[in-house]
Scaffold this motif. Structure first.
Motif, PDB file in Angstrom:
ATOM      1  N   TRP A  25       1.054  -1.244   0.008  1.00 27.30           N
ATOM      2  CA  TRP A  25       0.134   0.437  -0.027  1.00 27.30           C
ATOM      3  C   TRP A  25       0.939   1.222   0.247  1.00 27.30           C
ATOM      4  O   TRP A  25       0.455   2.421  -0.546  1.00 27.30           O
ATOM      5  CB  TRP A  25      -1.047  -0.181   1.437  1.00 27.30           C
ATOM      6  CG  TRP A  25      -2.438  -0.546   0.981  1.00 27.30           C
ATOM      7  CD1 TRP A  25      -2.626  -1.788   1.156  1.00 27.30           C
ATOM      8  CD2 TRP A  25      -3.030  -0.308  -0.227  1.00 27.30           C
ATOM      9  NE1 TRP A  25      -3.614  -2.372   0.657  1.00 27.30           N
ATOM     10  CE2 TRP A  25      -3.934  -1.285  -0.043  1.00 27.30           C
ATOM     11  CE3 TRP A  25      -3.291   1.170  -0.976  1.00 27.30           C
ATOM     12  CZ2 TRP A  25      -5.350  -0.699  -0.985  1.00 27.30           C
ATOM     13  CZ3 TRP A  25      -3.928   0.896  -2.445  1.00 27.30           C
ATOM     14  CH2 TRP A  25      -5.281  -0.026  -2.313  1.00 27.30           C
ATOM     15  N   ILE A  28       1.097   1.634  -3.855  1.00 20.53           N
ATOM     16  CA  ILE A  28       0.835   2.437  -4.341  1.00 20.53           C
ATOM     17  C   ILE A  28       0.092   3.712  -3.936  1.00 20.53           C
ATOM     18  O   ILE A  28       0.020   4.746  -5.044  1.00 20.53           O
ATOM     19  CB  ILE A  28      -1.659   1.609  -3.761  1.00 20.53           C
ATOM     20  CG1 ILE A  28      -0.766  -0.198  -4.517  1.00 20.53           C
ATOM     21  CG2 ILE A  28      -1.896   1.963  -4.400  1.00 20.53           C
ATOM     22  CD1 ILE A  28      -1.127  -1.334  -4.075  1.00 20.53           C
ATOM     23  N   ARG A  63      -6.884   4.418  -7.329  1.00 24.54           N
ATOM     24  CA  ARG A  63      -6.366   4.592  -6.297  1.00 24.54           C
ATOM     25  C   ARG A  63      -6.493   5.589  -5.341  1.00 24.54           C
ATOM     26  O   ARG A  63      -6.617   5.832  -4.215  1.00 24.54           O
ATOM     27  CB  ARG A  63      -4.648   4.849  -6.728  1.00 24.54           C
ATOM     28  CG  ARG A  63      -4.080   3.383  -7.915  1.00 24.54           C
ATOM     29  CD  ARG A  63      -2.280   4.249  -7.229  1.00 24.54           C
ATOM     30  NE  ARG A  63      -2.010   3.368  -9.008  1.00 24.54           N
ATOM     31  CZ  ARG A  63      -1.422   3.438 -10.302  1.00 24.54           C
ATOM     32  NH1 ARG A  63      -1.745   4.411 -10.458  1.00 24.54           N
ATOM     33  NH2 ARG A  63      -0.670   2.432 -10.886  1.00 24.54           N
ATOM     34  N   TYR A 122      -8.944  -1.986  -6.742  1.00 30.71           N
ATOM     35  CA  TYR A 122      -8.601  -2.587  -5.893  1.00 30.71           C
ATOM     36  C   TYR A 122     -10.183  -2.854  -4.856  1.00 30.71           C
ATOM     37  O   TYR A 122     -11.002  -2.146  -4.618  1.00 30.71           O
ATOM     38  CB  TYR A 122      -8.116  -0.920  -4.656  1.00 30.71           C
ATOM     39  CG  TYR A 122      -6.999  -0.890  -5.755  1.00 30.71           C
ATOM     40  CD1 TYR A 122      -6.275  -1.110  -5.358  1.00 30.71           C
ATOM     41  CD2 TYR A 122      -7.158  -0.011  -7.128  1.00 30.71           C
ATOM     42  CE1 TYR A 122      -5.209  -0.881  -5.921  1.00 30.71           C
ATOM     43  CE2 TYR A 122      -5.867   0.327  -7.323  1.00 30.71           C
ATOM     44  CZ  TYR A 122      -4.772   0.219  -6.854  1.00 30.71           C
ATOM     45  OH  TYR A 122      -3.844   0.503  -8.128  1.00 30.71           O
TER      46      TYR A 122
END
Ligand code: ZN
Length: 286
Positions: A25, A28, A63, A122
């Motif tokens: 994460w 990301i 994102r 996601y």
């Protein structure tokens, strides 16, 4: 599609998987920041209402939405849970219409009972939701529902609907084409629209029931007894009737559990096949 015995595939994968949720994460979210730095012109997406987002653009949007979700609830620190949910999620996603999408599955640490998905794949589920489940099959069906929101581009459609004005302004102000299509204003607006849909108003009843139906299909095709999700929905319905605060957000953003169960009935009446995997669930979520 090639079918290996599902239970075997996951058992092997559980030992082979090495992704670390926190580090993943960090990468990301760094990309969200990196993107913001170069975001200036939005000409390419000027007609957002009719624009067909490329997979890359969809992932950029995903994102941004994921960052909003992670700003609301922290990730669970349990690597074991993250790994387990990732493997079950990837198994179900392999039976969706977009098996090659770069799917990410994460557990959020919150007593709030809910699950979320973003464009680009996601997917999040809370520890509060996991507490109400009793088998891997229930988890598979819940993740299948979220996967379906992504494959059907439900949130993306809402973002398109809500970004017409901002995109029009971008067109007027832009001077040149740029590979970087998002500016700060659009990113903020996208995050806000998704946040409202996910946490406050919910998607349409039609989108939710479609996600239930398709998600059940993906999980069933992956080999799970996805009809077990009815038990999960019944638990949530009971909590809702009792006025339990942990399901308030879920109740506000989804059709009632009874409606969803009724809509699923034709699909679950013939769904005694498949694996429940309650023992493995206990082993990995204890
Ligand atoms: Zn949903």
């Amino acid at each position: 599609m090639i079918r290996k015995p599902l239970a075997l595939v996951i058992a092997i994968s559980l030992f082979a998987a090495a992704s670390v949720a926190q580090a993943q994460w960090r990468d990301i979210l760094n990309k969200v920041d990196a993107n913001k730095d170069k975001l200036k012109k939005g000409a390419k997406v000027a007609t957002a209402a009719t624009h067909e987002f490329s997979e890359e653009e969809e992932t950029d949007i995903g994102r941004i939405v994921a960052a909003r979700i992670l700003a609301t609830y922290p990730l669970s620190s349990s690597e074991k849970l993250q790994k387990y949910v990732t493997l079950v999620g990837n198994t179900v996603a392999a039976y969706s219409p977009r098996p090659a999408l770069d799917w990410h599955f994460s557990v959020l640490d919150s007593t709030v009972v809910n699950a979320f998905s973003t464009p680009g794949g996601y997917i999040f589920v809370t520890t509060g939701a996991l507490t109400e489940m009793h088998s891997e099959a229930e988890l598979a069906a819940v993740l299948g529902h979220e996967i379906a929101h992504t494959t059907q581009k439900h949130i993306l459609a809402e973002i398109k609907r809500n970004n017409v004005t901002a995109a029009g302004l971008d067109l007027a102000q832009s001077t040149a084409s740029s590979a970087s299509w998002l500016n700060d204003d659009m990113a903020r607006k996208i995050g806000q629209t998704a946040y409202e849909k996910l946490f406050t108003t919910g998607l349409s009843r039609q989108d939710e029931l479609e996600a239930d139906r398709l998600g059940l299909g993906f999980a069933t095709d992956a080999g799970y007894r996805a009809s077990a999700v009815v038990g999960f929905l019944e638990s949530l319905g009971k909590l809702s009737r009792e006025g339990n605060g942990s399901v308030r957000q879920f109740t506000a953003t989804h059709p009632s559990a009874d409606d969803r169960i009724a809509a699923l009935r034709p699909a679950v009446s013939r769904a005694e096949r498949g694996e429940l995997l309650a023992e493995r669930w206990d082993e990995w979520t204890r």
